[in-house]
Design a protein around this motif. Sequence first.
Motif, PDB file in Angstrom:
ATOM      1  N   THR A  96       2.287   0.189   0.048  1.00 56.53           N
ATOM      2  CA  THR A  96       1.540  -0.522   1.110  1.00 56.53           C
ATOM      3  C   THR A  96       2.442  -1.058   2.225  1.00 56.53           C
ATOM      4  O   THR A  96       1.922  -1.572   3.230  1.00 56.53           O
ATOM      5  CB  THR A  96       0.665  -1.685   0.575  1.00 56.53           C
ATOM      6  OG1 THR A  96       1.511  -2.795   0.206  1.00 56.53           O
ATOM      7  CG2 THR A  96      -0.180  -1.246  -0.615  1.00 56.53           C
ATOM      8  N   GLN A  97       3.760  -0.945   2.082  1.00 53.59           N
ATOM      9  CA  GLN A  97       4.676  -1.555   3.045  1.00 53.59           C
ATOM     10  C   GLN A  97       5.393  -0.555   3.951  1.00 53.59           C
ATOM     11  O   GLN A  97       5.854  -0.929   5.037  1.00 53.59           O
ATOM     12  CB  GLN A  97       5.741  -2.381   2.293  1.00 53.59           C
ATOM     13  CG  GLN A  97       5.178  -3.460   1.390  1.00 53.59           C
ATOM     14  CD  GLN A  97       4.325  -4.463   2.141  1.00 53.59           C
ATOM     15  OE1 GLN A  97       4.712  -4.963   3.192  1.00 53.59           O
ATOM     16  NE2 GLN A  97       3.152  -4.766   1.592  1.00 53.59           N
ATOM     17  N   CYS A  98       5.521   0.688   3.529  1.00 52.56           N
ATOM     18  CA  CYS A  98       6.301   1.661   4.301  1.00 52.56           C
ATOM     19  C   CYS A  98       5.537   2.116   5.543  1.00 52.56           C
ATOM     20  O   CYS A  98       4.339   1.834   5.708  1.00 52.56           O
ATOM     21  CB  CYS A  98       6.668   2.864   3.439  1.00 52.56           C
ATOM     22  SG  CYS A  98       5.265   3.908   2.984  1.00 52.56           S
ATOM     23  N   ALA A  99       6.233   2.835   6.424  1.00 53.00           N
ATOM     24  CA  ALA A  99       5.616   3.294   7.667  1.00 53.00           C
ATOM     25  C   ALA A  99       4.406   4.192   7.404  1.00 53.00           C
ATOM     26  O   ALA A  99       3.382   4.086   8.092  1.00 53.00           O
ATOM     27  CB  ALA A  99       6.653   4.037   8.511  1.00 53.00           C
ATOM     28  N   CYS A 101       2.393   4.211   4.740  1.00 56.80           N
ATOM     29  CA  CYS A 101       1.280   3.373   4.278  1.00 56.80           C
ATOM     30  C   CYS A 101       0.654   2.618   5.450  1.00 56.80           C
ATOM     31  O   CYS A 101      -0.574   2.515   5.555  1.00 56.80           O
ATOM     32  CB  CYS A 101       1.760   2.385   3.215  1.00 56.80           C
ATOM     33  SG  CYS A 101       2.013   3.103   1.573  1.00 56.80           S
ATOM     34  N   GLN A 102       1.500   2.100   6.341  1.00 58.14           N
ATOM     35  CA  GLN A 102       1.002   1.349   7.483  1.00 58.14           C
ATOM     36  C   GLN A 102       0.214   2.228   8.445  1.00 58.14           C
ATOM     37  O   GLN A 102      -0.656   1.747   9.173  1.00 58.14           O
ATOM     38  CB  GLN A 102       2.174   0.680   8.222  1.00 58.14           C
ATOM     39  CG  GLN A 102       2.897  -0.397   7.422  1.00 58.14           C
ATOM     40  CD  GLN A 102       2.020  -1.605   7.120  1.00 58.14           C
ATOM     41  OE1 GLN A 102       1.337  -2.107   8.004  1.00 58.14           O
ATOM     42  NE2 GLN A 102       2.016  -2.051   5.874  1.00 58.14           N
ATOM     43  N   GLU A 103       0.501   3.521   8.430  1.00 54.04           N
ATOM     44  CA  GLU A 103      -0.233   4.482   9.276  1.00 54.04           C
ATOM     45  C   GLU A 103      -1.522   4.955   8.619  1.00 54.04           C
ATOM     46  O   GLU A 103      -2.230   5.796   9.169  1.00 54.04           O
ATOM     47  CB  GLU A 103       0.656   5.696   9.567  1.00 54.04           C
ATOM     48  CG  GLU A 103       1.849   5.403  10.459  1.00 54.04           C
ATOM     49  CD  GLU A 103       2.833   6.565  10.486  1.00 54.04           C
ATOM     50  OE1 GLU A 103       2.438   7.699  10.095  1.00 54.04           O
ATOM     51  OE2 GLU A 103       3.989   6.352  10.867  1.00 54.04           O
ATOM     52  N   GLY A 104      -1.831   4.467   7.414  1.00 56.12           N
ATOM     53  CA  GLY A 104      -3.022   4.901   6.706  1.00 56.12           C
ATOM     54  C   GLY A 104      -2.834   6.175   5.921  1.00 56.12           C
ATOM     55  O   GLY A 104      -3.798   6.799   5.485  1.00 56.12           O
ATOM     56  N   GLN A 106      -1.374   6.590   2.900  1.00 56.16           N
ATOM     57  CA  GLN A 106      -0.850   6.105   1.616  1.00 56.16           C
ATOM     58  C   GLN A 106      -0.589   7.242   0.630  1.00 56.16           C
ATOM     59  O   GLN A 106       0.274   7.126  -0.240  1.00 56.16           O
ATOM     60  CB  GLN A 106      -1.820   5.090   0.994  1.00 56.16           C
ATOM     61  CG  GLN A 106      -1.977   3.801   1.777  1.00 56.16           C
ATOM     62  CD  GLN A 106      -3.093   3.859   2.801  1.00 56.16           C
ATOM     63  OE1 GLN A 106      -3.545   4.942   3.194  1.00 56.16           O
ATOM     64  NE2 GLN A 106      -3.563   2.707   3.236  1.00 56.16           N
ATOM     65  N   CYS A 109       2.997   8.245   0.621  1.00 53.74           N
ATOM     66  CA  CYS A 109       3.983   7.200   0.342  1.00 53.74           C
ATOM     67  C   CYS A 109       5.077   7.738  -0.579  1.00 53.74           C
ATOM     68  O   CYS A 109       4.791   8.288  -1.642  1.00 53.74           O
ATOM     69  CB  CYS A 109       3.297   5.991  -0.303  1.00 53.74           C
ATOM     70  SG  CYS A 109       4.421   4.697  -0.857  1.00 53.74           S
TER      71      CYS A 109
END
Length: 346
Positions: A96-99, A101-104, A106, A109
């Motif tokens: 949930t923290q990586c780029a 995951c942040q881009e949706g 997941q 990841c």
Amino acid sequence: MHQKTVNAVIVNAAHDVRCEPRDIEWSDDQVLVRVERGGICGSDIHYFQHGRAGMSVLKEPMVLGHEFVGVIEQAAANSSLKVGQRVAINPSQPCTQCALCQEGKQNLCRSMRFMGSAQFFPHVNGGFAQYVAVNPQQCVPYGEKADAKIIAFAEPLAVCIHAVRQAGALTGKRVLVTGAGPIGCLVIAAALASGATEVVATDISERCRALAEEMGASAAVDPRDEVKTSMWAENGGHFDVCFEASGAAMAVSSLVAFTRPGGIIVQLGMGAPEVNYPIGPLLVKEVQLRGSFRFTSEFTTAVRWLEQGKIDPLPLLSAEMDMHEATHALELASDKERAAKVQLIF
């Protein structure tokens, strides 16, 4: 921390699967789920047959299973979940923290902890156990009227809905699905539910072809039938979108010829590590090749589609067996001439 001893289906090495007790622990922030049933997936079969699934190699005993449903035995603190709720479990645990995951994204990841996977060490145990501890966000409640044996198809259906979304709008499109195992058959159903007007399937297995038609395919063809398949290559290609769900080298390389200029190929089958691929025709026809891996929000979509009866997966359910018969169940699930999807009951 809470602790409980439960029986679980554990793979120790190739051809060494046992139902034996293990201790599980969970915190007040987690959910304890009493597992009802779970479906055996291709990766479970690979761990059973070879002690590995792709590049994920067993280094220690691991609980199998990532397609499972259950009932909440103990709810997490500060969550809306309630004891007694029936839930499908999303086996994905992205960071949930990586780029990504942040881009949706997941599903991409690099630190994804996927249940029942030996990718990392220590391995991430799966859900083939009497009880399992999960995070609240992994739980998707579903209605009392829905049948658990249907909802247990949520994870593989989510894979297929994600693949369909990778292809874009399918309304009015002509679709080919190569490989009519459980994933291929669910792609057929998902494509039809998404507006495709023609969905053709291929498989070398007569039984799989029959299942494909039962799941809605307008035709199911033996890919070795060159008279029929050669027609798909005429005039630059017949199909708007092709889904490759077998992983077989011949299937992978054949699709460029069958795809119309400007069409799309979605690759979701894993198999041959190397393929002799027709790059030239792909280029001059501007065919788009898209990968499809696991799922994101499609897991919840899959639960809702199954709950609402938008897709009926039950033609694929070949057998239901007790968890203590896990070895026999895995052997049966390994034989595509006898079984499509086998579920274990806990």
